[in-house]
Structures are given as C-alpha cells and as structure tokens.
Design an enzyme around this catalytic site. Structure first.
Site, short mmCIF file in Angstrom:
data_model
loop_
_atom_site.label_atom_id
_atom_site.label_comp_id
_atom_site.label_asym_id
_atom_site.label_seq_id
_atom_site.Cartn_x
_atom_site.Cartn_y
_atom_site.Cartn_z
N SER A 186 0.85 -1.18 0.00
CA SER A 186 0.00 0.00 0.00
C SER A 186 0.89 1.23 0.00
O SER A 186 2.04 1.17 0.43
CB SER A 186 -0.89 0.02 1.25
OG SER A 186 -1.53 1.26 1.42
N TYR A 228 -2.85 -0.96 10.18
CA TYR A 228 -2.77 -1.17 8.73
C TYR A 228 -1.43 -0.66 8.20
O TYR A 228 -0.72 -1.37 7.47
CB TYR A 228 -3.92 -0.44 8.04
CG TYR A 228 -3.95 -0.60 6.53
CD1 TYR A 228 -4.49 -1.75 5.95
CD2 TYR A 228 -3.45 0.38 5.70
CE1 TYR A 228 -4.53 -1.90 4.57
CE2 TYR A 228 -3.48 0.23 4.31
CZ TYR A 228 -4.02 -0.91 3.76
OH TYR A 228 -4.03 -1.06 2.39
#
Length: 263
Positions: A144, A158
C-alpha cells in the site's frame, strides 16, 4: 506469458484489486488460480471469468491465516497446472480506528495475521516449488502507499502491517535473487474498491463530512486528480510478472497517480 500459471489471493470480490489482477493476467495468457475466503462474493464465478479469456481458471477457498489452506492451494495448483510461476499476495484487511488509542488487540492481531503473516506463509509454501522449476518464477506482494509513509486518518495497524510487507519483500528479494526468483511489491494509492469505500466512510466519519466530500478531499491530494480503477494495479502486476521487468527485484512500486505517501 502464455502457459504460465499464477496464484492470486483475495481475488473474488467484483470490486476488488485481486479480481482485476486475475483478469489482467488472464488477458495476458496466464492460467490463474484465484483464492478467497469460503463464501466470499464472487468466488463461485471468478474461475469462469478467467476462462472466458481463453486460459484455464480455477477457484479455491482459502483463508490465508490457515497454513493447511495454503498448502492445499499449492498442492492443487501443482496437480492441476504442474507449476507455480507467479504468486500474487493480494489478500488483505483494513480495520481499526484512525485514533491510535482506540486500536484494539483484535485490530492488531487480524491486521498482522492477514496482511503480513498470511503473505509470508504463502511465500514460504510457494518458494520451494519455484526453486524446483527450470524457470523459478516471481512473487508480487500487494502492499500500500501506506507502506511507504504514514498517511493521515489511516489506522496504525494497517500502516505498520504494510511497512512490514515491504520489508519482507526486500529481504526475500535479496535472499532469492541468486535463484532467479524476483520479489517485488506494488503500493496502490487511492483505488476504487470495497476497501476504499470503507476508508471513505472512515474519513467521512472522522471529519463529519459526506462520502462525496471525502472522495473530493482524497482526489485533491492526487496530482493526476482522480482515484484509480483496480485494473491499474492489474496492469502493473502483468508488467512485474513479465520478462519486461526481468531486471527488477526488491522494488516497492507506487501506483498512486503521484499521490504522496505522507510522512
């Protein structure tokens, strides 16, 4: 790419990056084994979608936190296709509050179990098979933009898990370069997916604004001015899986319209 075989995890959701990756690979002539959780939306149709592009498709229910499930995917793929040329670790979760003090043990445990440990376990199961083949293969980990820098309003569990994915990618790239296995990561930014809808909900709630306003706010931080569709990630996977990227390994490649990864 013809006659190569890929495993793509987290690949069934109609709005997901994994499905787009599977379809883009199929369009390039790759046979694709798509995995996702038992009962996941689209798992019963993804194999047929893949096969509609003139290649072989296969769907297997798999929880990436289960080593038994992972081993079953590896053995079924070898039995059905004879080789594992490409592994795309896409399965992931996004959960937890943007407020660090509100992040729970469950948020941490699931984030790390799926985003990091599940990915590592899949690599550990696939690499021995790749080493036994004439053309070793490649691994592509979907990280990401949050794995390259801290972005406001993204849960810390995350962010931490995606930083770890990039670290794992680079370490495996170093270790297995001599064996011909290339290991790279893709770092998507703002992409229209079901997970992105959750992030927009989070941004809207945190800032007391509408979903449309949250999307406009996000797009304002993207130099190209728009949120990408999942196939922009799929096209990048095809490139990294092909011989066109044969001199690339250990790369963490942003696919984010120029969006900054933050701090």
């Amino acid at each position: 790419m013809t006659n190569r075989t890929a495993i793509v995890t987290g690949a069934s959701h109609p709005k997901g990056i994994g499905r787009a990756i599977a379809i883009c690979l199929a369009r390039s002539g790759v046979n694709v084994v798509a995995t996702d959780l038992q009962g996941s939306t689209g798992l019963d149709t993804i194999a047929a979608e893949i096969a509609s592009h003139g290649v072989k498709g296969h769907a297997i229910a798999c929880d990436v936190t289960s080593k038994q499930d992972i081993e079953r995917v590896i053995s079924e793929t070898k039995l059905k296709f004879g080789a594992i040329d490409i592994l795309v670790n896409n399965a992931g979760v996004g959960m937890g509050s943007a407020n660090f003090l509100e992040v729970t043990d469950t948020d941490w445990n699931i984030s790390l179990a799926v985003n990091l440990k599940g990915l590592a376990d899949f690599c550990q199961a696939a690499i021995p098979e790749m080493l036994s083949q004439d053309n070793a293969g490649c691994i592509i980990n979907i990280a990401s933009l949050s794995g390259l820098g801290a972005i406001e309003d993204i849960p810390v569990c995350y962010t931490a898990s995606k930083f770890a994915v990039i670290g794992l990618t680079k370490q495996l790239a170093v270790q297995y370069a001599k064996d011909g296995i290339r290991v790279n990561a893709i770092c998507p930014g703002s992409i229209h997916t079901q997970m992105h809808e959750t992030v927009l909900d989070m941004i809207a709630n945190e800032n007391n604004i509408s979903i449309a306003e949250a999307q406009k706010l996000e797009d304002s931080n993207i130099p190209l001015g728009f949120t990408g569709k999942p196939d922009v990630v799929g096209d990048t996977v095809v490139y990294l899986a092909s011989d066109s990227s044969r001199y690339m390994t250990g790369v963490a490649l942003p696919v984010a319209g120029g969006m900054s990864p933050g701090l």
